[in-house]
Design a protein around this motif. Structure first.
Motif, PDB file in Angstrom:
ATOM      1  N   THR A 113      -5.646   6.996   5.757  1.00 41.22           N
ATOM      2  CA  THR A 113      -4.583   6.657   4.959  1.00 41.22           C
ATOM      3  C   THR A 113      -4.119   5.316   4.517  1.00 41.22           C
ATOM      4  OG1 THR A 113      -2.883   7.567   6.002  1.00 41.22           O
ATOM      5  CG2 THR A 113      -3.724   8.849   4.486  1.00 41.22           C
ATOM      6  N   LEU A 120      -3.445  10.613  -0.583  1.00 47.08           N
ATOM      7  CA  LEU A 120      -3.661   9.359  -0.858  1.00 47.08           C
ATOM      8  C   LEU A 120      -2.751   8.809  -1.956  1.00 47.08           C
ATOM      9  CD1 LEU A 120      -7.525   9.403  -0.652  1.00 47.08           C
ATOM     10  CD2 LEU A 120      -6.006   8.444   1.203  1.00 47.08           C
ATOM     11  N   TYR A 127       1.065   6.194   8.346  1.00 48.53           N
ATOM     12  CA  TYR A 127      -0.193   6.901   7.895  1.00 48.53           C
ATOM     13  C   TYR A 127       0.141   8.079   7.230  1.00 48.53           C
ATOM     14  CZ  TYR A 127       0.131   9.596  12.199  1.00 48.53           C
ATOM     15  OH  TYR A 127       0.672  10.548  13.298  1.00 48.53           O
ATOM     16  N   ASN A 160       0.551   7.499  -0.109  1.00 49.94           N
ATOM     17  CA  ASN A 160       0.703   6.418   0.781  1.00 49.94           C
ATOM     18  C   ASN A 160       0.972   5.180   0.158  1.00 49.94           C
ATOM     19  OD1 ASN A 160      -0.354   5.315   3.305  1.00 49.94           O
ATOM     20  ND2 ASN A 160      -2.428   4.663   2.417  1.00 49.94           N
TER      21      ASN A 160
END
Length: 398
Positions: free
Chosen positions: A227, A259, A268, A262
């Motif tokens: 990620t 994702l 992460y 992120n």
DNA sequence: GCGACAG
DNA sequence: ATCTTGTCGC
């Protein structure tokens, strides 16, 4: 929590967990991790497995008809932070709103939970779901218009021996879109150590890279996903998360949702779960300073202070306490409002409501709660403490 | 007998 | 979940 009652779980809790009648039934012989685990009977485990299998048959691992990821507006994050050495924990729900390519924290709520049952791999739901349900109920009571389109859960969804981890469990029970995000690989019969090893050895060099978690049966349990570009301090530069669909998502969309959460240069872990984790830790840190000398209601006060006051308001209140430090004040109610040289509005909106709520709080306890460090919750709109009720969640902005 | 096993 | 240690970067 009614479904737990129907299972007889709550009724048996004191018997099995407190160990009074643990010897009356055969203890489990598999998955024994510690002494506490042995107090759960194999009969109980079979019931829980049965529940998971039943819920699995209702799991929808495809996107809702007519719904796409572009319809995503608000994303929830659920996590639980633990007080070391006890059964107590802080469960946190945060809601982030998608604004362009930014995520804005708009809601945060924490509750004190008593972890009455032990952690058993594969049965995380037993410990965590009651707390998630309480947070969901409080969200619907206090801010129904910010209910997320999806809940990211710190745990697994389909990536589970019975294809029904806690993320799926929660989603199916309440018909919510959920995604499971785990920090560690879970291994079981169809996805054994060899499969796990193979996945761990895969190189995911760029953020967004992923590799599917395929079982011996060919079933795709989810994805290992790289990620973050940033390396977390002291951590492996290529740390990954294990994403699986919880409910009302395809595996592919689940991966894309994670994702999307992120943050550049961030953790992460997807931001909503990360924020929930940070808040839980901040509350546990505050409690750690006073827990040896304080009553349980002081712990509740820390939760309320976290839920009802933002950074700015807490700092203002700390400054007020500093002003009256000269006088020997043992508890909050011993401070007279007249002794405070502040604007009347500050006294009315902040100090007096706090005094009404926690007249018995000691200065030490109050300072521990108010000095809670939550820098990520800065620049958020003030909540009106006066019109909030203790135990209610705070709307942080918008 | 020991280790592994989301949090 | 929890602990630790060392290393890198500001």
């Amino acid at each position: 929590m009614s479904y737990l009652l129907s299972l007889g779980l709550l009724g048996h809790r004191s018997v099995f967990w407190r160990g009074a009648c643990a010897a009356a039934t055969r203890p489990v012989t598999e998955h024994v991790q510690n002494l506490e685990t042995a107090s759960v009977t194999s009969f109980q485990l079979k019931e829980w497995e049965c529940l998971q299998k039943s819920l699995r048959s209702r799991l929808r691992d495809w996107d809702d008809e007519g719904w796409t990821i572009d319809d995503l507006r608000r994303i929830g994050g659920l996590d639980i932070g633990f007080e070391d050495g006890t059964n107590r924990a802080t469960a946190v729900l945060v809601v982030c709103e998608l604004r362009g390519c930014h995520l804005k924290l708009i809601y945060e709520d924490s509750v004190d939970v008593d972890m009455a049952l032990p952690y058993i791999s594969g049965f995380l739901f037993v410990r965590e779901i009651p707390a998630y349900e309480l947070l969901l109920q409080r969200l619907r009571d206090s801010a129904p218009d910010v209910e997320p389109d999806v809940f990211l859960v710190d745990g697994s969804g389909l990536f589970h021996p019975r294809q029904c981890g806690s993320a799926s469990h929660f989603g199916i029970l309440h018909n919510l879109r959920t995604v499971g995000v785990a920090k560690k690989l879970l291994c079981f019969e169809d996805f054994d150590r060899e499969h796990g090893q193979t996945v761990e050895e895969k190189v995911l060099s760029r953020p967004g890279d992923s590799t599917p978690l395929v079982g011996t049966s060919g079933f795709i349990y989810g994805f290992a996903v790289r990620t973050s570009a940033a390396r977390a301090k002291g951590q492996d530069s290529s740390r990954r998360v294990y994403v699986s669909a919880g409910h009302r998502f395809s595996q592919d969309t689940a991966k894309n949702v994670v994702l999307m959460c992120n943050v550049e240069g961030g953790s992460y872990m997807p931001e909503p779960i990360r924020l929930a984790d940070l808040t839980g830790r901040a509350i546990e840190r505050a409690w750690k300073q006073i827990h040896s000398t304080s009553e349980p209601q002081a712990r509740q006060m820390i939760m309320d202070v976290s839920n009802l006051l933002d950074d700015k308001q807490r700092k203002t209140l700390v400054a007020i306490l500093d002003e009256v430090e000269a006088e020997p004040c043992a508890v909050l109610s011993s401070i007279s409002a007249d002794s405070i040289k502040r604007k009347q509005a500050t006294k009315d909106e902040l100090f007096e409501p706090l005094q009404d709520m926690y007249p018995d709080a000691t200065m030490l306890e109050l300072r521990a709660a108010l000095k809670m460090e939550k820098p990520w919750a800065t620049d958020l709109r003030k909540a009106s403490l006066r019109h909030q009720q203790a135990g209610r969640a705070m709307r942080l902005s918008r």
